[in-house]
Design a protein around this motif. Structure first.
Motif, PDB file in Angstrom:
ATOM      1  N   VAL A  43       0.854  -1.184   0.000  1.00 32.44           N
ATOM      2  CA  VAL A  43       0.000   0.000   0.000  1.00 32.44           C
ATOM      3  C   VAL A  43       0.897   1.244   0.000  1.00 32.44           C
ATOM      4  CG1 VAL A  43      -1.853   1.240   1.163  1.00 32.44           C
ATOM      5  CG2 VAL A  43      -1.725  -1.247   1.363  1.00 32.44           C
ATOM      6  N   GLY A  44       0.911   1.936  -1.124  1.00 26.63           N
ATOM      7  CA  GLY A  44       1.767   3.104  -1.249  1.00 26.63           C
ATOM      8  C   GLY A  44       1.085   4.388  -0.810  1.00 26.63           C
ATOM      9  N   PRO A  45       1.810   5.468  -0.862  1.00 29.16           N
ATOM     10  CA  PRO A  45       1.234   6.774  -0.529  1.00 29.16           C
ATOM     11  C   PRO A  45       0.220   7.190  -1.592  1.00 29.16           C
ATOM     12  CG  PRO A  45       3.420   7.057  -1.440  1.00 29.16           C
ATOM     13  CD  PRO A  45       3.194   5.580  -1.299  1.00 29.16           C
ATOM     14  N   VAL A  46      -0.610   8.177  -1.255  1.00 30.88           N
ATOM     15  CA  VAL A  46      -1.663   8.630  -2.156  1.00 30.88           C
ATOM     16  C   VAL A  46      -1.622  10.146  -2.272  1.00 30.88           C
ATOM     17  CG1 VAL A  46      -4.172   8.869  -2.367  1.00 30.88           C
ATOM     18  CG2 VAL A  46      -3.201   6.695  -1.702  1.00 30.88           C
ATOM     19  N   ILE A  47      -1.862  10.633  -3.494  1.00 28.70           N
ATOM     20  CA  ILE A  47      -1.976  12.072  -3.736  1.00 28.70           C
ATOM     21  C   ILE A  47      -3.145  12.289  -4.694  1.00 28.70           C
ATOM     22  CG2 ILE A  47      -0.234  11.964  -5.564  1.00 28.70           C
ATOM     23  CD1 ILE A  47       0.576  14.858  -4.756  1.00 28.70           C
ATOM     24  N   LEU A  48      -4.071  13.160  -4.289  1.00 27.08           N
ATOM     25  CA  LEU A  48      -5.219  13.427  -5.152  1.00 27.08           C
ATOM     26  C   LEU A  48      -5.926  14.704  -4.742  1.00 27.08           C
ATOM     27  CD1 LEU A  48      -7.691  12.256  -3.154  1.00 27.08           C
ATOM     28  CD2 LEU A  48      -6.913  10.132  -4.133  1.00 27.08           C
ATOM     29  N   LEU A  49      -6.771  15.192  -5.642  1.00 27.80           N
ATOM     30  CA  LEU A  49      -7.582  16.375  -5.344  1.00 27.80           C
ATOM     31  C   LEU A  49      -8.889  15.931  -4.714  1.00 27.80           C
ATOM     32  CD1 LEU A  49      -5.521  17.859  -7.129  1.00 27.80           C
ATOM     33  CD2 LEU A  49      -7.424  19.165  -8.009  1.00 27.80           C
ATOM     34  N   VAL A  50      -9.288  16.671  -3.674  1.00 24.86           N
ATOM     35  CA  VAL A  50     -10.516  16.360  -2.959  1.00 24.86           C
ATOM     36  C   VAL A  50     -11.317  17.634  -2.742  1.00 24.86           C
ATOM     37  CG1 VAL A  50      -9.566  14.320  -1.795  1.00 24.86           C
ATOM     38  CG2 VAL A  50      -9.378  16.563  -0.701  1.00 24.86           C
ATOM     39  N   ALA A  51     -12.589  17.464  -2.469  1.00 20.90           N
ATOM     40  CA  ALA A  51     -13.447  18.600  -2.151  1.00 20.90           C
ATOM     41  C   ALA A  51     -13.082  19.140  -0.769  1.00 20.90           C
ATOM     42  CB  ALA A  51     -14.906  18.166  -2.174  1.00 20.90           C
ATOM     43  N   PRO A  52     -13.373  20.414  -0.511  1.00 20.06           N
ATOM     44  CA  PRO A  52     -13.143  20.942   0.835  1.00 20.06           C
ATOM     45  C   PRO A  52     -13.994  20.171   1.839  1.00 20.06           C
ATOM     46  CG  PRO A  52     -13.767  22.703  -0.686  1.00 20.06           C
ATOM     47  CD  PRO A  52     -13.934  21.413  -1.415  1.00 20.06           C
ATOM     48  N   ALA A  53     -13.480  20.017   3.047  1.00 18.92           N
ATOM     49  CA  ALA A  53     -14.218  19.322   4.100  1.00 18.92           C
ATOM     50  C   ALA A  53     -15.123  20.305   4.823  1.00 18.92           C
ATOM     51  CB  ALA A  53     -13.243  18.681   5.084  1.00 18.92           C
ATOM     52  N   GLU A  54     -16.224  19.783   5.336  1.00 17.44           N
ATOM     53  CA  GLU A  54     -17.157  20.597   6.112  1.00 17.44           C
ATOM     54  C   GLU A  54     -16.570  20.958   7.471  1.00 17.44           C
ATOM     55  OE1 GLU A  54     -20.294  21.657   5.203  1.00 17.44           O
ATOM     56  OE2 GLU A  54     -19.891  20.885   3.193  1.00 17.44           O
ATOM     57  N   SER A  55     -15.720  20.063   8.006  1.00 11.33           N
ATOM     58  CA  SER A  55     -15.130  20.259   9.326  1.00 11.33           C
ATOM     59  C   SER A  55     -13.860  19.416   9.424  1.00 11.33           C
ATOM     60  CB  SER A  55     -16.109  19.833  10.416  1.00 11.33           C
ATOM     61  OG  SER A  55     -16.344  18.431  10.329  1.00 11.33           O
ATOM     62  N   VAL A  56     -13.132  19.598  10.502  1.00  7.22           N
ATOM     63  CA  VAL A  56     -11.939  18.781  10.732  1.00  7.22           C
ATOM     64  C   VAL A  56     -12.342  17.315  10.879  1.00  7.22           C
ATOM     65  CG1 VAL A  56     -10.045  18.336  12.352  1.00  7.22           C
ATOM     66  CG2 VAL A  56     -10.665  20.687  11.777  1.00  7.22           C
ATOM     67  N   GLU A  57     -13.419  17.070  11.602  1.00  8.05           N
ATOM     68  CA  GLU A  57     -13.895  15.702  11.788  1.00  8.05           C
ATOM     69  C   GLU A  57     -14.262  15.064  10.449  1.00  8.05           C
ATOM     70  OE1 GLU A  57     -15.192  18.367  13.459  1.00  8.05           O
ATOM     71  OE2 GLU A  57     -14.263  18.024  15.418  1.00  8.05           O
ATOM     72  N   ASP A  58     -14.900  15.847   9.586  1.00  8.56           N
ATOM     73  CA  ASP A  58     -15.262  15.373   8.258  1.00  8.56           C
ATOM     74  C   ASP A  58     -14.019  14.996   7.461  1.00  8.56           C
ATOM     75  OD1 ASP A  58     -17.021  14.841   6.042  1.00  8.56           O
ATOM     76  OD2 ASP A  58     -16.421  16.781   5.195  1.00  8.56           O
ATOM     77  N   ARG A  59     -12.972  15.794   7.559  1.00  8.83           N
ATOM     78  CA  ARG A  59     -11.725  15.492   6.844  1.00  8.83           C
ATOM     79  C   ARG A  59     -11.132  14.183   7.354  1.00  8.83           C
ATOM     80  NH1 ARG A  59     -10.842  16.247   2.402  1.00  8.83           N
ATOM     81  NH2 ARG A  59     -10.766  18.492   2.437  1.00  8.83           N
ATOM     82  N   PHE A  60     -11.103  13.987   8.668  1.00  6.77           N
ATOM     83  CA  PHE A  60     -10.561  12.745   9.220  1.00  6.77           C
ATOM     84  C   PHE A  60     -11.379  11.540   8.752  1.00  6.77           C
ATOM     85  CE2 PHE A  60      -8.035  15.489  11.783  1.00  6.77           C
ATOM     86  CZ  PHE A  60      -6.967  14.734  12.239  1.00  6.77           C
ATOM     87  N   ARG A  61     -12.701  11.663   8.761  1.00  3.98           N
ATOM     88  CA  ARG A  61     -13.562  10.567   8.297  1.00  3.98           C
ATOM     89  C   ARG A  61     -13.314  10.270   6.818  1.00  3.98           C
ATOM     90  NH1 ARG A  61     -17.303  12.963  11.764  1.00  3.98           N
ATOM     91  NH2 ARG A  61     -18.214  14.170  10.075  1.00  3.98           N
ATOM     92  N   LYS A  65     -12.040   6.770   5.212  1.00  2.00           N
ATOM     93  CA  LYS A  65     -12.814   6.084   4.169  1.00  2.00           C
ATOM     94  C   LYS A  65     -11.938   5.822   2.935  1.00  2.00           C
ATOM     95  CE  LYS A  65     -17.136   6.419   1.632  1.00  2.00           C
ATOM     96  NZ  LYS A  65     -18.330   7.221   1.378  1.00  2.00           N
ATOM     97  N   LEU A  66     -11.105   6.780   2.586  1.00  2.00           N
ATOM     98  CA  LEU A  66     -10.200   6.661   1.438  1.00  2.00           C
ATOM     99  C   LEU A  66      -9.096   5.635   1.694  1.00  2.00           C
ATOM    100  CD1 LEU A  66      -9.262   7.895  -1.342  1.00  2.00           C
ATOM    101  CD2 LEU A  66      -7.878   9.454   0.019  1.00  2.00           C
ATOM    102  N   ARG A  67      -8.653   5.571   2.949  1.00  2.00           N
ATOM    103  CA  ARG A  67      -7.514   4.713   3.299  1.00  2.00           C
ATOM    104  C   ARG A  67      -7.883   3.784   4.467  1.00  2.00           C
ATOM    105  NH1 ARG A  67      -2.736   5.089   0.460  1.00  2.00           N
ATOM    106  NH2 ARG A  67      -1.473   5.582   2.247  1.00  2.00           N
ATOM    107  N   PRO A  68      -8.827   2.855   4.259  1.00  2.00           N
ATOM    108  CA  PRO A  68      -9.290   2.019   5.376  1.00  2.00           C
ATOM    109  C   PRO A  68      -8.210   1.103   5.953  1.00  2.00           C
ATOM    110  CG  PRO A  68     -10.173   1.218   3.287  1.00  2.00           C
ATOM    111  CD  PRO A  68      -9.486   2.528   3.004  1.00  2.00           C
ATOM    112  N   GLU A  69      -7.141   0.874   5.197  1.00  2.00           N
ATOM    113  CA  GLU A  69      -6.078  -0.003   5.683  1.00  2.00           C
ATOM    114  C   GLU A  69      -5.164   0.685   6.712  1.00  2.00           C
ATOM    115  OE1 GLU A  69      -5.426   2.206   2.204  1.00  2.00           O
ATOM    116  OE2 GLU A  69      -6.431   0.305   2.078  1.00  2.00           O
TER     117      GLU A  69
END
Length: 147
Positions: A43-61, A65-69
């Motif tokens: 499992v390598g590192p990941v780089i991508l564009l994402v939408a802005p998060a609604e909150s810090v908690e939303d970003r962590f979630r 979700k993106l990196r469940p491993e």
């Protein structure tokens, strides 16, 4: 360095060097660059564009979700990039990200960086075109005269 690029590059480089997960915010468009430097065998590192998060908690979630491993990151580091993508390239900040990604994930990570850069350039071009046309949340300085 700060005056030429609008940021303290030494600080930006420190963040890139020490972050497990990095979010770069841009002044020109809304999307964020998410760089998850965490890697393990298979499992390598990941780089991508994402939408802005609604909150810090939303970003962590969203990262979980993106990196469940991987577990939730202990922290997400971030910096604001106030200039264009061209300046990100000229400043060396982008190359610093690419170099760290390459060290952790090899050719696959380098390819991911290339795709992310294409998306960054496209986002910026699209946003500039919207601004020129006065679309959505922009207001034009000059209006076309109707006959």
């Amino acid at each position: 360095m700060s005056d030429e690029f609008g940021v303290d590059l030494d600080e930006v480089f420190k963040v890139i060097d020490t972050a497990d997960v990095l979010v770069v915010r841009f002044d020109i468009f809304q999307k964020r660059l998410l760089v998850d430097f965490r890697a393990k065998p298979g499992v390598g590192p990941v780089i991508l564009l994402v939408a802005p998060a609604e909150s810090v908690e939303d970003r962590f979630r969203s990262i979980k979700k993106l990196r469940p491993e991987f577990p939730f990151p202990e922290r997400v580091m971030s910096f604001q990039w106030p200039r264009s993508i061209r300046v990100l390239l000229a400043s060396g900040a982008w190359q610093h990200i690419v170099d760290r990604m390459a060290a952790l994930g090899g050719d696959e990570a380098i390819d991911g960086c290339g795709r992310a850069m294409q998306q960054l350039e496209s986002e910026e071009r699209n946003e500039v075109a919207l601004a020129i046309r006065g679309a959505d949340h922009y207001q034009t300085v000059w209006e076309r005269q109707r006959a």
